[in-house]
Design a protein around this motif. Structure first.
Motif, PDB file in Angstrom:
ATOM      1  N   LYS A   1      81.560  56.116 -38.053  1.00 28.53           N
ATOM      2  CA  LYS A   1      81.189  56.082 -39.469  1.00 28.53           C
ATOM      3  C   LYS A   1      79.674  56.175 -39.586  1.00 28.53           C
ATOM      4  O   LYS A   1      78.942  55.461 -38.897  1.00 28.53           O
ATOM      5  CB  LYS A   1      81.680  54.791 -40.118  1.00 28.53           C
ATOM      6  CG  LYS A   1      81.397  54.748 -41.627  1.00 28.53           C
ATOM      7  CD  LYS A   1      81.866  53.438 -42.240  1.00 28.53           C
ATOM      8  CE  LYS A   1      80.855  52.333 -41.984  1.00 28.53           C
ATOM      9  NZ  LYS A   1      81.185  51.079 -42.703  1.00 28.53           N
ATOM     10  N   ILE A   2      79.217  57.053 -40.460  1.00 30.77           N
ATOM     11  CA  ILE A   2      77.783  57.241 -40.672  1.00 30.77           C
ATOM     12  C   ILE A   2      77.385  56.598 -41.999  1.00 30.77           C
ATOM     13  O   ILE A   2      77.974  56.901 -43.043  1.00 30.77           O
ATOM     14  CB  ILE A   2      77.420  58.743 -40.719  1.00 30.77           C
ATOM     15  CG1 ILE A   2      77.925  59.448 -39.453  1.00 30.77           C
ATOM     16  CG2 ILE A   2      75.909  58.926 -40.888  1.00 30.77           C
ATOM     17  CD1 ILE A   2      77.841  60.966 -39.548  1.00 30.77           C
ATOM     18  N   HIS A   3      76.395  55.721 -41.929  1.00 33.09           N
ATOM     19  CA  HIS A   3      75.896  55.085 -43.145  1.00 33.09           C
ATOM     20  C   HIS A   3      74.378  55.199 -43.133  1.00 33.09           C
ATOM     21  O   HIS A   3      73.742  54.887 -42.136  1.00 33.09           O
ATOM     22  CB  HIS A   3      76.326  53.610 -43.167  1.00 33.09           C
ATOM     23  CG  HIS A   3      75.878  52.854 -44.378  1.00 33.09           C
ATOM     24  ND1 HIS A   3      76.397  53.098 -45.629  1.00 33.09           N
ATOM     25  CD2 HIS A   3      74.960  51.877 -44.543  1.00 33.09           C
ATOM     26  CE1 HIS A   3      75.811  52.280 -46.511  1.00 33.09           C
ATOM     27  NE2 HIS A   3      74.942  51.543 -45.884  1.00 33.09           N
ATOM     28  N   VAL A   4      73.817  55.675 -44.237  1.00 32.30           N
ATOM     29  CA  VAL A   4      72.370  55.862 -44.309  1.00 32.30           C
ATOM     30  C   VAL A   4      71.849  55.107 -45.524  1.00 32.30           C
ATOM     31  O   VAL A   4      72.442  55.172 -46.608  1.00 32.30           O
ATOM     32  CB  VAL A   4      72.008  57.367 -44.412  1.00 32.30           C
ATOM     33  CG1 VAL A   4      70.497  57.555 -44.485  1.00 32.30           C
ATOM     34  CG2 VAL A   4      72.566  58.145 -43.219  1.00 32.30           C
ATOM     35  N   THR A   5      70.766  54.366 -45.334  1.00 32.85           N
ATOM     36  CA  THR A   5      70.205  53.593 -46.443  1.00 32.85           C
ATOM     37  C   THR A   5      68.766  54.009 -46.698  1.00 32.85           C
ATOM     38  O   THR A   5      68.130  54.668 -45.875  1.00 32.85           O
ATOM     39  CB  THR A   5      70.205  52.078 -46.151  1.00 32.85           C
ATOM     40  OG1 THR A   5      69.285  51.817 -45.086  1.00 32.85           O
ATOM     41  CG2 THR A   5      71.577  51.579 -45.767  1.00 32.85           C
ATOM     42  N   HIS A   6      68.250  53.619 -47.830  1.00 30.69           N
ATOM     43  CA  HIS A   6      66.888  53.924 -48.236  1.00 30.69           C
ATOM     44  C   HIS A   6      66.381  52.704 -48.990  1.00 30.69           C
ATOM     45  O   HIS A   6      67.183  51.877 -49.434  1.00 30.69           O
ATOM     46  CB  HIS A   6      66.913  55.165 -49.148  1.00 30.69           C
ATOM     47  CG  HIS A   6      65.568  55.682 -49.505  1.00 30.69           C
ATOM     48  ND1 HIS A   6      64.895  55.273 -50.623  1.00 30.69           N
ATOM     49  CD2 HIS A   6      64.785  56.591 -48.893  1.00 30.69           C
ATOM     50  CE1 HIS A   6      63.741  55.911 -50.670  1.00 30.69           C
ATOM     51  NE2 HIS A   6      63.640  56.712 -49.646  1.00 30.69           N
ATOM     52  N   SER A   7      65.068  52.594 -49.120  1.00 33.29           N
ATOM     53  CA  SER A   7      64.541  51.397 -49.787  1.00 33.29           C
ATOM     54  C   SER A   7      65.054  51.266 -51.219  1.00 33.29           C
ATOM     55  O   SER A   7      65.157  50.168 -51.745  1.00 33.29           O
ATOM     56  CB  SER A   7      63.017  51.418 -49.773  1.00 33.29           C
ATOM     57  OG  SER A   7      62.545  52.603 -50.373  1.00 33.29           O
ATOM     58  N   THR A   8      65.410  52.398 -51.850  1.00 28.44           N
ATOM     59  CA  THR A   8      65.845  52.334 -53.241  1.00 28.44           C
ATOM     60  C   THR A   8      67.347  52.105 -53.375  1.00 28.44           C
ATOM     61  O   THR A   8      67.821  51.788 -54.454  1.00 28.44           O
ATOM     62  CB  THR A   8      65.522  53.645 -53.976  1.00 28.44           C
ATOM     63  OG1 THR A   8      66.150  54.719 -53.279  1.00 28.44           O
ATOM     64  CG2 THR A   8      64.032  53.881 -54.043  1.00 28.44           C
ATOM     65  N   THR A   9      68.101  52.331 -52.299  1.00 27.57           N
ATOM     66  CA  THR A   9      69.552  52.226 -52.446  1.00 27.57           C
ATOM     67  C   THR A   9      70.238  51.981 -51.114  1.00 27.57           C
ATOM     68  O   THR A   9      69.755  52.415 -50.071  1.00 27.57           O
ATOM     69  CB  THR A   9      70.149  53.500 -53.087  1.00 27.57           C
ATOM     70  OG1 THR A   9      71.554  53.313 -53.238  1.00 27.57           O
ATOM     71  CG2 THR A   9      69.911  54.730 -52.228  1.00 27.57           C
ATOM     72  N   ARG A  10      71.350  51.281 -51.159  1.00 24.38           N
ATOM     73  CA  ARG A  10      72.179  51.135 -49.968  1.00 24.38           C
ATOM     74  C   ARG A  10      73.517  51.834 -50.155  1.00 24.38           C
ATOM     75  O   ARG A  10      74.418  51.707 -49.338  1.00 24.38           O
ATOM     76  CB  ARG A  10      72.396  49.644 -49.646  1.00 24.38           C
ATOM     77  CG  ARG A  10      71.102  48.962 -49.293  1.00 24.38           C
ATOM     78  CD  ARG A  10      71.265  47.606 -48.673  1.00 24.38           C
ATOM     79  NE  ARG A  10      70.009  47.229 -48.022  1.00 24.38           N
ATOM     80  CZ  ARG A  10      69.689  47.526 -46.773  1.00 24.38           C
ATOM     81  NH1 ARG A  10      70.550  48.174 -46.020  1.00 24.38           N
ATOM     82  NH2 ARG A  10      68.535  47.189 -46.266  1.00 24.38           N
ATOM     83  N   LYS A  11      73.645  52.566 -51.254  1.00 26.33           N
ATOM     84  CA  LYS A  11      74.900  53.289 -51.481  1.00 26.33           C
ATOM     85  C   LYS A  11      74.900  54.583 -50.673  1.00 26.33           C
ATOM     86  O   LYS A  11      73.917  55.309 -50.635  1.00 26.33           O
ATOM     87  CB  LYS A  11      75.047  53.630 -52.964  1.00 26.33           C
ATOM     88  CG  LYS A  11      75.465  52.467 -53.804  1.00 26.33           C
ATOM     89  CD  LYS A  11      75.932  52.963 -55.168  1.00 26.33           C
ATOM     90  CE  LYS A  11      76.088  51.791 -56.115  1.00 26.33           C
ATOM     91  NZ  LYS A  11      75.514  52.069 -57.427  1.00 26.33           N
TER      92      LYS A  11
END
Ligand SMILES: [Zn+2]
Length: 131
Positions: A80-90
């Motif tokens: 499973k690939i999950h990518v986050t960013h400072s503005t969002t974890r969706k």
């Protein structure tokens, strides 16, 4: 080719095709029956230089910068690939399967929904940047 590894002690580091041991603990890497997810972060007009965080099977795999591409070495099987960013974890959290027949999954990611979501999609090899 920039490749990213994670040793069994949890050290995440970048190397290349010749990397055989973890530079932190000198442990020999388990590279048999492994493939890779090549993740490409597409350039974004929102111009966010902040790194995106990469998680594979809920385990952190470092960051990826704007327009960067990294090949993450992983054992064959589902991931499973999950990518986050400072503005969002969706994230849409796609699942890919690596096998001897298809050892490399090419994926591209970008900020979607006005920056409120990260979209990770399957890509063609020719969509990857030259390295
Ligand atoms: Zn290590």
């Amino acid at each position: 080719m920039k490749m990213r590894f994670r040793c069994s002690q949890g050290h995440v580091f970048d190397g290349n095709e010749d990397t055989k041991v973890c530079p932190n603990c000198q442990e020999a890497l388990q590279l048999d029956n492994c493939g890779a997810i090549q993740l490409y972060r597409m350039g974004n007009m929102m111009g966010m230089a902040v790194g995106m965080g990469i998680y594979i099977d809920d385990t952190p795999y470092g960051h990826i910068g704007n327009t960067e591409s990294v090949r993450i070495v992983l054992p064959f099987g589902e991931h499973k690939i999950h990518v986050t960013h400072s503005t969002t974890r969706k994230c849409n959290d796609p699942v890919v399967t690596l096998s001897a027949q298809e050892p490399i999954a090419y994926m591209k990611c970008h900020l979607a929904a006005m920056g409120f979501k990260i979209q990770v999609d399957a890509a063609k090899p020719e969509e990857m940047p030259k390295m």
